[in-house]
Write an enzyme that holds these catalytic residues in place. Structure first.
Site, PDB file in Angstrom:
ATOM      1  CE1 TYR A  56      22.390 -27.393  41.988  1.00  0.00           C
ATOM      2  CE2 TYR A  56      24.165 -28.559  40.875  1.00  0.00           C
ATOM      3  CZ  TYR A  56      23.494 -28.211  42.035  1.00  0.00           C
ATOM      4  OH  TYR A  56      23.913 -28.693  43.252  1.00  0.00           O
TER       5      TYR A  56
ATOM      6  CD  GLU B 289      16.633 -31.756  43.045  1.00  0.00           C
ATOM      7  OE1 GLU B 289      16.630 -30.536  42.829  1.00  0.00           O
ATOM      8  OE2 GLU B 289      16.999 -32.240  44.129  1.00  0.00           O
TER       9      GLU B 289
ATOM     10  CG  HIS C 265      21.402 -30.562  45.626  1.00  0.00           C
ATOM     11  ND1 HIS C 265      20.944 -29.376  45.122  1.00  0.00           N
ATOM     12  CD2 HIS C 265      20.384 -31.459  45.489  1.00  0.00           C
ATOM     13  CE1 HIS C 265      19.702 -29.546  44.681  1.00  0.00           C
ATOM     14  NE2 HIS C 265      19.340 -30.800  44.890  1.00  0.00           N
TER      15      HIS C 265
ATOM     16  CG  ASN D 159      26.453 -25.198  49.707  1.00  0.00           C
ATOM     17  OD1 ASN D 159      26.761 -26.129  48.965  1.00  0.00           O
ATOM     18  ND2 ASN D 159      25.363 -24.477  49.532  1.00  0.00           N
TER      19      ASN D 159
ATOM     20  CE  LYS E 159      26.136 -28.434  46.661  1.00  0.00           C
ATOM     21  NZ  LYS E 159      25.873 -26.981  46.572  1.00  0.00           N
TER      22      LYS E 159
HETATM   23  P1  ADP Z   1      20.452 -24.454  48.152  1.00  0.00           P
HETATM   24  O1  ADP Z   1      21.571 -25.409  47.758  1.00  0.00           O
HETATM   25  O2  ADP Z   1      20.522 -24.094  49.616  1.00  0.00           O
HETATM   26  O3  ADP Z   1      19.092 -24.940  47.736  1.00  0.00           O
HETATM   27  P2  ADP Z   1      20.320 -22.580  45.927  1.00  0.00           P
HETATM   28  O4  ADP Z   1      19.348 -23.527  45.311  1.00  0.00           O
HETATM   29  O5  ADP Z   1      19.918 -21.152  46.030  1.00  0.00           O
HETATM   30  O6  ADP Z   1      20.737 -23.063  47.393  1.00  0.00           O
HETATM   31  O7  ADP Z   1      21.680 -22.622  45.115  1.00  0.00           O
HETATM   32  C1  ADP Z   1      22.173 -23.827  44.579  1.00  0.00           C
HETATM   33  C2  ADP Z   1      23.655 -23.914  44.825  1.00  0.00           C
HETATM   34  O8  ADP Z   1      24.300 -22.873  44.083  1.00  0.00           O
HETATM   35  C3  ADP Z   1      24.102 -23.680  46.276  1.00  0.00           C
HETATM   36  O9  ADP Z   1      24.011 -24.828  47.075  1.00  0.00           O
HETATM   37  C4  ADP Z   1      25.526 -23.229  46.085  1.00  0.00           C
HETATM   38  O10 ADP Z   1      26.417 -24.322  45.866  1.00  0.00           O
HETATM   39  C5  ADP Z   1      25.436 -22.408  44.801  1.00  0.00           C
HETATM   40  N1  ADP Z   1      25.234 -20.989  45.095  1.00  0.00           N
HETATM   41  C6  ADP Z   1      24.124 -20.394  45.594  1.00  0.00           C
HETATM   42  N2  ADP Z   1      24.280 -19.062  45.722  1.00  0.00           N
HETATM   43  C7  ADP Z   1      25.530 -18.787  45.268  1.00  0.00           C
HETATM   44  C8  ADP Z   1      26.317 -17.597  45.148  1.00  0.00           C
HETATM   45  N3  ADP Z   1      25.826 -16.418  45.503  1.00  0.00           N
HETATM   46  N4  ADP Z   1      27.577 -17.717  44.669  1.00  0.00           N
HETATM   47  C9  ADP Z   1      28.079 -18.909  44.297  1.00  0.00           C
HETATM   48  N5  ADP Z   1      27.402 -20.065  44.392  1.00  0.00           N
HETATM   49  C10 ADP Z   1      26.147 -20.024  44.878  1.00  0.00           C
HETATM   50 MG    MG Z   2      18.323 -25.255  45.858  1.00  0.00          MG
END
Ligand code: ADP
Ligand code: MG
Length: 141
Positions: free
Chosen positions: A50, A127, A116, A113, A10
Protein backbone atom coordinates in the site's frame (compact mmCIF):
# COMPACT_ATOMS: atom_id res chain seq x y z
CA UNK A 1 -8.62 -7.22 -24.62
CA UNK A 2 -8.03 -10.09 -22.21
CA UNK A 3 -6.50 -8.66 -19.06
CA UNK A 4 -5.65 -9.66 -15.51
CA UNK A 5 -6.24 -8.02 -12.15
CA UNK A 6 -5.21 -8.65 -8.55
CA UNK A 7 -7.82 -8.88 -5.84
CA UNK A 8 -7.63 -9.52 -2.10
CA UNK A 9 -10.50 -10.71 0.07
CA UNK A 10 -9.91 -8.60 3.19
CA UNK A 11 -9.66 -9.98 6.77
CA UNK A 12 -13.20 -9.15 7.87
CA UNK A 13 -14.79 -11.13 5.01
CA UNK A 14 -12.47 -14.07 5.63
CA UNK A 15 -13.32 -14.01 9.36
CA UNK A 16 -17.05 -13.87 8.60
CA UNK A 17 -16.80 -16.95 6.34
CA UNK A 18 -17.71 -15.09 3.16
CA UNK A 19 -14.89 -16.55 1.02
CA UNK A 20 -17.20 -19.10 -0.64
CA UNK A 21 -19.95 -16.57 -1.36
CA UNK A 22 -17.49 -14.10 -2.85
CA UNK A 23 -15.74 -16.71 -5.03
CA UNK A 24 -19.11 -17.89 -6.31
CA UNK A 25 -20.12 -14.35 -7.25
CA UNK A 26 -16.76 -13.78 -8.98
CA UNK A 27 -17.00 -17.00 -10.99
CA UNK A 28 -20.66 -16.44 -11.89
CA UNK A 29 -19.66 -13.04 -13.29
CA UNK A 30 -17.23 -14.89 -15.60
CA UNK A 31 -13.99 -13.76 -14.00
CA UNK A 32 -11.57 -16.66 -14.37
CA UNK A 33 -9.51 -17.41 -11.26
CA UNK A 34 -5.95 -17.93 -12.55
CA UNK A 35 -4.25 -18.18 -9.16
CA UNK A 36 -5.39 -18.12 -5.52
CA UNK A 37 -3.70 -18.28 -2.11
CA UNK A 38 -4.58 -17.62 1.55
CA UNK A 39 -1.95 -15.58 3.42
CA UNK A 40 -1.40 -13.68 6.65
CA UNK A 41 0.41 -10.51 5.63
CA UNK A 42 3.39 -9.28 7.63
CA UNK A 43 3.35 -5.58 8.48
CA UNK A 44 6.27 -4.88 6.13
CA UNK A 45 4.49 -6.61 3.25
CA UNK A 46 1.27 -4.62 3.74
CA UNK A 47 3.27 -1.39 4.06
CA UNK A 48 5.00 -2.17 0.77
CA UNK A 49 1.80 -3.22 -1.00
CA UNK A 50 0.00 0.00 0.00
CA UNK A 51 3.03 2.30 -0.39
CA UNK A 52 1.05 4.39 -2.89
CA UNK A 53 -1.14 5.51 0.07
CA UNK A 54 1.74 6.26 2.47
CA UNK A 55 0.83 9.95 2.76
CA UNK A 56 -2.88 9.39 3.28
CA UNK A 57 -4.20 9.69 6.87
CA UNK A 58 -5.56 6.14 6.93
CA UNK A 59 -2.30 4.44 5.80
CA UNK A 60 -1.17 3.02 9.18
CA UNK A 61 -4.70 1.93 10.05
CA UNK A 62 -5.07 0.25 6.66
CA UNK A 63 -1.76 -1.59 7.03
CA UNK A 64 -2.73 -2.74 10.53
CA UNK A 65 -6.15 -3.87 9.32
CA UNK A 66 -4.76 -5.85 6.38
CA UNK A 67 -2.48 -7.70 8.82
CA UNK A 68 -5.22 -8.38 11.39
CA UNK A 69 -6.18 -11.75 9.95
CA UNK A 70 -5.80 -14.02 6.95
CA UNK A 71 -6.60 -12.70 3.48
CA UNK A 72 -7.18 -14.45 0.14
CA UNK A 73 -5.15 -13.14 -2.79
CA UNK A 74 -6.19 -13.94 -6.34
CA UNK A 75 -5.35 -13.25 -9.96
CA UNK A 76 -8.45 -12.86 -12.12
CA UNK A 77 -8.76 -12.81 -15.89
CA UNK A 78 -11.44 -11.44 -18.18
CA UNK A 79 -11.94 -9.07 -21.08
CA UNK A 80 -11.18 -5.52 -19.82
CA UNK A 81 -10.66 -7.13 -16.40
CA UNK A 82 -9.37 -4.18 -14.34
CA UNK A 83 -12.27 -1.88 -15.13
CA UNK A 84 -14.85 -4.68 -15.22
CA UNK A 85 -13.83 -5.92 -11.77
CA UNK A 86 -13.86 -2.41 -10.24
CA UNK A 87 -17.41 -2.03 -11.55
CA UNK A 88 -18.33 -5.49 -10.26
CA UNK A 89 -17.13 -4.75 -6.68
CA UNK A 90 -18.68 -1.27 -6.35
CA UNK A 91 -17.47 2.02 -4.82
CA UNK A 92 -14.75 2.20 -2.15
CA UNK A 93 -17.32 3.09 0.49
CA UNK A 94 -19.90 0.26 0.71
CA UNK A 95 -22.54 2.86 1.56
CA UNK A 96 -22.10 4.34 -1.92
CA UNK A 97 -21.70 1.00 -3.73
CA UNK A 98 -24.34 0.03 -6.30
CA UNK A 99 -26.92 -2.62 -5.34
CA UNK A 100 -25.78 -6.14 -6.19
CA UNK A 101 -22.06 -5.37 -5.84
CA UNK A 102 -19.96 -7.35 -3.37
CA UNK A 103 -18.85 -4.22 -1.49
CA UNK A 104 -22.52 -3.34 -1.00
CA UNK A 105 -23.42 -6.84 0.13
CA UNK A 106 -20.37 -7.84 2.20
CA UNK A 107 -18.65 -4.56 3.14
CA UNK A 108 -19.33 -2.76 6.42
CA UNK A 109 -17.53 0.57 6.12
CA UNK A 110 -14.89 2.35 4.05
CA UNK A 111 -12.05 0.33 5.62
CA UNK A 112 -13.84 -3.01 5.87
CA UNK A 113 -14.94 -2.88 2.25
CA UNK A 114 -14.71 -6.58 1.39
CA UNK A 115 -11.99 -6.58 -1.27
CA UNK A 116 -8.99 -4.83 -2.75
CA UNK A 117 -8.86 -4.46 -6.53
CA UNK A 118 -6.10 -3.11 -8.79
CA UNK A 119 -6.91 0.33 -10.20
CA UNK A 120 -5.03 0.21 -13.55
CA UNK A 121 -3.52 -2.45 -15.85
CA UNK A 122 0.00 -1.22 -14.92
CA UNK A 123 -0.68 -1.49 -11.18
CA UNK A 124 -2.37 -4.85 -11.72
CA UNK A 125 0.82 -6.29 -13.22
CA UNK A 126 2.89 -4.93 -10.30
CA UNK A 127 0.43 -6.22 -7.69
CA UNK A 128 0.22 -9.65 -9.35
CA UNK A 129 4.03 -9.87 -9.33
CA UNK A 130 4.02 -8.87 -5.65
CA UNK A 131 2.18 -12.09 -4.72
CA UNK A 132 2.62 -14.60 -7.56
CA UNK A 133 5.42 -15.92 -9.72
CA UNK A 134 4.85 -16.22 -13.48
CA UNK A 135 5.05 -20.00 -13.04
CA UNK A 136 2.09 -20.08 -10.62
CA UNK A 137 -0.09 -18.07 -12.98
CA UNK A 138 0.77 -20.08 -16.11
CA UNK A 139 0.31 -23.40 -14.28
CA UNK A 140 -3.23 -22.37 -13.34
CA UNK A 141 -4.29 -21.43 -16.86
P1 ADP B 1 -10.00 1.33 -3.50
O1 ADP B 1 -9.78 0.13 -2.60
O2 ADP B 1 -11.45 1.46 -3.91
O3 ADP B 1 -9.07 1.37 -4.68
P2 ADP B 1 -8.36 3.42 -2.31
O4 ADP B 1 -7.26 2.92 -3.18
O5 ADP B 1 -8.66 4.88 -2.35
O6 ADP B 1 -9.73 2.65 -2.61
O7 ADP B 1 -8.05 3.05 -0.80
C1 ADP B 1 -7.43 1.83 -0.46
C2 ADP B 1 -8.12 1.25 0.75
O8 ADP B 1 -7.89 2.11 1.86
C3 ADP B 1 -9.65 1.14 0.65
O9 ADP B 1 -10.08 -0.01 -0.02
C4 ADP B 1 -10.04 1.13 2.11
O10 ADP B 1 -9.87 -0.15 2.71
C5 ADP B 1 -9.03 2.10 2.72
N1 ADP B 1 -9.57 3.45 2.78
C6 ADP B 1 -9.81 4.30 1.76
N2 ADP B 1 -10.29 5.49 2.18
C7 ADP B 1 -10.34 5.41 3.53
C8 ADP B 1 -10.77 6.29 4.58
N3 ADP B 1 -11.21 7.51 4.30
N4 ADP B 1 -10.71 5.83 5.85
C9 ADP B 1 -10.25 4.60 6.14
N5 ADP B 1 -9.84 3.72 5.21
C10 ADP B 1 -9.89 4.10 3.92
MG1 MG C 1 -7.02 1.56 -4.73
Amino acid sequence: MIQQTLTIIKPECVAKHHIGDILQRIEKADFKILAIRMVRLQSQEAQQFYLIHKDRPFYQELVQYMCSGKVVVMVLEKDNCVEAFRKFIGSTNPKDAAPGTIRKDFGTDIQNNCVHASDSPENAQKEIAFFFSAKEIILNQ
